[in-house]
Scaffold this motif. Sequence first.
Motif, PDB file in Angstrom:
ATOM      1  N   LYS A   1      -8.898  -9.427  -5.034  1.00 37.53           N
ATOM      2  CA  LYS A   1      -7.658  -9.955  -4.454  1.00 37.53           C
ATOM      3  C   LYS A   1      -6.752  -8.815  -3.980  1.00 37.53           C
ATOM      4  O   LYS A   1      -6.077  -8.930  -2.968  1.00 37.53           O
ATOM      5  N   LEU A   2      -6.793  -7.749  -4.747  1.00 37.33           N
ATOM      6  CA  LEU A   2      -5.950  -6.591  -4.424  1.00 37.33           C
ATOM      7  C   LEU A   2      -6.363  -5.997  -3.083  1.00 37.33           C
ATOM      8  O   LEU A   2      -5.514  -5.744  -2.215  1.00 37.33           O
ATOM      9  N   LYS A   3      -7.671  -5.834  -2.891  1.00 36.12           N
ATOM     10  CA  LYS A   3      -8.168  -5.280  -1.624  1.00 36.12           C
ATOM     11  C   LYS A   3      -7.815  -6.206  -0.465  1.00 36.12           C
ATOM     12  O   LYS A   3      -7.392  -5.772   0.601  1.00 36.12           O
ATOM     13  N   GLN A   4      -7.984  -7.521  -0.719  1.00 35.49           N
ATOM     14  CA  GLN A   4      -7.696  -8.516   0.314  1.00 35.49           C
ATOM     15  C   GLN A   4      -6.212  -8.479   0.691  1.00 35.49           C
ATOM     16  O   GLN A   4      -5.855  -8.520   1.875  1.00 35.49           O
ATOM     17  N   MET A   5      -5.363  -8.390  -0.315  1.00 27.27           N
ATOM     18  CA  MET A   5      -3.916  -8.394  -0.068  1.00 27.27           C
ATOM     19  C   MET A   5      -3.495  -7.138   0.694  1.00 27.27           C
ATOM     20  O   MET A   5      -2.694  -7.204   1.623  1.00 27.27           O
ATOM     21  N   ALA A   6      -4.073  -6.000   0.311  1.00 27.31           N
ATOM     22  CA  ALA A   6      -3.725  -4.744   0.987  1.00 27.31           C
ATOM     23  C   ALA A   6      -4.186  -4.777   2.434  1.00 27.31           C
ATOM     24  O   ALA A   6      -3.570  -4.150   3.307  1.00 27.31           O
ATOM     25  N   SER A   7      -5.237  -5.537   2.709  1.00 21.17           N
ATOM     26  CA  SER A   7      -5.722  -5.614   4.085  1.00 21.17           C
ATOM     27  C   SER A   7      -4.967  -6.676   4.896  1.00 21.17           C
ATOM     28  O   SER A   7      -4.658  -6.467   6.060  1.00 21.17           O
ATOM     29  N   ASP A   8      -4.621  -7.806   4.260  1.00 22.08           N
ATOM     30  CA  ASP A   8      -3.970  -8.911   4.993  1.00 22.08           C
ATOM     31  C   ASP A   8      -2.466  -8.732   5.157  1.00 22.08           C
ATOM     32  O   ASP A   8      -1.865  -9.327   6.053  1.00 22.08           O
ATOM     33  N   PHE A   9      -1.850  -8.021   4.253  1.00 21.91           N
ATOM     34  CA  PHE A   9      -0.378  -7.921   4.286  1.00 21.91           C
ATOM     35  C   PHE A   9       0.074  -6.464   4.362  1.00 21.91           C
ATOM     36  O   PHE A   9       0.863  -6.000   3.553  1.00 21.91           O
ATOM     37  N   LYS A  10      -0.450  -5.786   5.371  1.00 19.63           N
ATOM     38  CA  LYS A  10      -0.103  -4.368   5.543  1.00 19.63           C
ATOM     39  C   LYS A  10       1.375  -4.195   5.884  1.00 19.63           C
ATOM     40  O   LYS A  10       1.989  -3.210   5.512  1.00 19.63           O
ATOM     41  N   ASN A  11       1.925  -5.181   6.652  1.00 13.18           N
ATOM     42  CA  ASN A  11       3.280  -5.006   7.193  1.00 13.18           C
ATOM     43  C   ASN A  11       4.265  -6.073   6.747  1.00 13.18           C
ATOM     44  O   ASN A  11       5.394  -6.118   7.230  1.00 13.18           O
ATOM     45  N   ILE A  12       3.851  -6.956   5.893  1.00 11.63           N
ATOM     46  CA  ILE A  12       4.735  -8.070   5.518  1.00 11.63           C
ATOM     47  C   ILE A  12       4.462  -8.458   4.071  1.00 11.63           C
ATOM     48  O   ILE A  12       3.339  -8.272   3.576  1.00 11.63           O
ATOM     49  N   GLU A  13       5.478  -9.003   3.418  1.00 11.34           N
ATOM     50  CA  GLU A  13       5.309  -9.439   2.043  1.00 11.34           C
ATOM     51  C   GLU A  13       4.384 -10.656   2.004  1.00 11.34           C
ATOM     52  O   GLU A  13       4.500 -11.534   2.871  1.00 11.34           O
TER      53      GLU A  13
ATOM     54  N   GLN B   1      -7.412  15.102 -12.752  1.00  7.77           N
ATOM     55  CA  GLN B   1      -8.004  15.712 -11.545  1.00  7.77           C
ATOM     56  C   GLN B   1      -8.683  14.673 -10.656  1.00  7.77           C
ATOM     57  O   GLN B   1      -8.830  14.881  -9.459  1.00  7.77           O
ATOM     58  N   THR B   2      -9.109  13.553 -11.283  1.00 12.02           N
ATOM     59  CA  THR B   2      -9.778  12.506 -10.499  1.00 12.02           C
ATOM     60  C   THR B   2      -8.753  11.825  -9.596  1.00 12.02           C
ATOM     61  O   THR B   2      -7.712  11.373 -10.081  1.00 12.02           O
ATOM     62  N   PRO B   3      -9.029  11.774  -8.277  1.00 14.53           N
ATOM     63  CA  PRO B   3      -8.042  11.136  -7.390  1.00 14.53           C
ATOM     64  C   PRO B   3      -7.895   9.651  -7.699  1.00 14.53           C
ATOM     65  O   PRO B   3      -8.885   8.955  -7.935  1.00 14.53           O
ATOM     66  N   SER B   4      -6.656   9.184  -7.715  1.00 16.38           N
ATOM     67  CA  SER B   4      -6.401   7.781  -8.048  1.00 16.38           C
ATOM     68  C   SER B   4      -6.536   6.914  -6.801  1.00 16.38           C
ATOM     69  O   SER B   4      -6.155   7.328  -5.709  1.00 16.38           O
ATOM     70  N   LYS B   5      -7.046   5.715  -7.013  1.00 19.86           N
ATOM     71  CA  LYS B   5      -7.115   4.759  -5.901  1.00 19.86           C
ATOM     72  C   LYS B   5      -5.739   4.120  -5.742  1.00 19.86           C
ATOM     73  O   LYS B   5      -5.070   3.832  -6.750  1.00 19.86           O
ATOM     74  N   ILE B   6      -5.338   3.883  -4.511  1.00 20.99           N
ATOM     75  CA  ILE B   6      -4.010   3.315  -4.249  1.00 20.99           C
ATOM     76  C   ILE B   6      -4.144   2.178  -3.240  1.00 20.99           C
ATOM     77  O   ILE B   6      -4.876   2.282  -2.258  1.00 20.99           O
ATOM     78  N   TRP B   7      -3.465   1.090  -3.514  1.00 20.02           N
ATOM     79  CA  TRP B   7      -3.381  -0.021  -2.573  1.00 20.02           C
ATOM     80  C   TRP B   7      -1.900  -0.304  -2.316  1.00 20.02           C
ATOM     81  O   TRP B   7      -1.085  -0.218  -3.243  1.00 20.02           O
ATOM     82  N   SER B   8      -1.570  -0.685  -1.071  1.00 23.15           N
ATOM     83  CA  SER B   8      -0.166  -0.920  -0.751  1.00 23.15           C
ATOM     84  C   SER B   8      -0.038  -2.128   0.170  1.00 23.15           C
ATOM     85  O   SER B   8      -0.896  -2.337   1.041  1.00 23.15           O
TER      86      SER B   8
END
Lengths: 426, 250
Positions: free
Chosen positions: B81-93, B116-123
């Motif tokens: 759901k997180l990946k889907q939300m980050a893809s569907d709502f890039k510019n809007i709530e 040291q391990t890079p963290s994954k980030i969704w926005s």
Amino acid sequence: MKGQIFEVMGFVMLAIAIIAVIILLRTTSIGSFGKTILTLAERHEREGVSAGANALFSMTESKSGKSLQELVGIAAYIGNDTIDFGPSISYVDVPQEITWRLDALYGKDHWYMRVPYPKIEAAIQIIFIQDTSSSLCDDVENLRKVLPGLISDLRAAGKRVTATIYLLEGGSPCCGIGSNPSQPYVISCDKFPQSQYLRCSNIGGLQCEDKRRGDPSEDWGHGTACAIEAGPIEGWQKFSVRVVIPISDEVPEGSECGLDTGNPRCCASTPSSYVEQHNSLLRGIEVAKKNGVFAFPIKADPGSGCCPSCSNCDAKCNICVIWQGQTYHDFTQLQCQCSGLVTQYMTEMATATGGQMYDLSKGSDLASALKDVIEKVTPERTGALEAGNRAGYEIAQRTKNIRAVNFPVPVAVAGVYTTANIYEWA
Amino acid sequence: MKGQMSYILKPISLVMTIALLLFLYSSISESIAKERQASKTLNLISTSTNILLILANSEDCLAYRSPATDGLYANIVDVTKLKQMASDFKNIEPPCARNYNFGWRATVVEINQDPQTPSKIWSFGAKNFSTGPAFKNDINTSMPIAIRYSDKDVIPGNIYIYLVNGELENIAGALDWSCDLFRNGRLNATSFGIHTSFPLSYYKSTNELCSGTKQKSCRVMSCPLAIKDIKAPGDYVWTISYLQGSLVVK
């Protein structure tokens, strides 16, 4: 003049009243705003702490794949912060797993967690691998006399001990043993009063990869592997303390190998000639380690206790054996000479698995040896799992506003619950 | 002489009294204005907590529902759901946690044991916000979560939210609120007053309402708008109606 003074005073009073009203309005307004902002900030913090606790217990540990809630439950069951998941996963340090996560979520040194462990006595499951050669008749008789009473006493004392005796196949009847010494004495499960906590079975009925070789009645190396793979009759319980006790007076597969060909090798010869015997031992060790089983081998007297030199002792150290319907009074010099190697092998197995070897030929008493085993394997329980900054918590308790979350933790194996108490402060 | 004194004092008293009353009035007005502002700040704090809780605990947002137990788990975020939300709502709530008074952008950050391990980030959420005089206040806060990849892989994370109270957010919020009610057939027509410190322009191609002159802040709208650009800052009263899926703003 009076009228003017009253007029000025009236104005001054009006001014004071208006200024007081303004101050009151501002103070009330600021006070109420401040209080509300604190309440809302506090609510946010409280929700954050609850969210952290909920999230923490759902997170999984990478090696075992188990959730932190499961791990805390298991730690509470075994009464130890470190859980041994066997050779492939190894140990999991539960407080350490909690610490790095809560340090990241709440901030280092700003939290403390305590989970009191319920009083649970660990289940101790013992498997005996009994050598059934005729030289062991006296030891089996001794075990028959000691074991049922010992199990009953331990259970009455609150220890959750169960025992399964697996008899190796084969073996010849002996004589001069038991209540009727004139009758042949056959080592069989009929000798033991079986109960829910003490069971006996012939190893030949087990489905296992490891077949006994050499003299099957004495192959306690493969026998140990087979019995551990099959488990006790009631099955291995989760997180029980597992113990295997091979009882024999010879090396695995027998100390007299090659005797029938006129070319005795085993311990009487070079080590390379009895490599099969050692392989049997190694197989037993391998399976024990893989299944987290402690081995406490018991060495019965191979004759060396009676005759340290192992020569010219026939008369006083004879064993009464019935073979092919005939009674023999026998002393096997080769078996006696192998005593040192038996000790060496049994010690090797005990050391490799975290157990201990008992030598009955050196005066060890079977009953006290078994009691000693139980004492050694009974795990020491700590009172609670603790993680985080306890000293900081004690100071914060007196000086700061602490947020507390209580989280129920099921101790699934025991069917009880305990509570995780998590404290957080700014 | 006494009478002359009285003639001087009485007008002075009168003037002073009027001055005091005016001071009282201005103080009360100022208090009311401050209280309104404070109420907005309080609302901002409260709303940030609520939005974070909704995001992490609502099945419509990110919360994980177990197919085995058919139950929701508190603060467990489903990575799908997180990946889907980050893809569907890039510019809007996302609509599951839309707030009509404020604009926000959320960022989910994975936490690793090894720094040291890079963290994954969704926005996801609004891309930009009111600036300058149009900006009123903001808050930046976070809440712990667990990110679920599979039954045997659930890792720690934090969800951060940046919540803004500004003119563009208020105006766009009022229009989106009307849009949602019109769509549901619960509103026929409405009108409300707005205040803007910058000119407002609407871009039909991107369905964005923008505030500003050179550096514009834009928000994607829920409904397409039929609106004339507002070229000067000031107070306006809008009458809103709904025609063929679009908001007609006059």
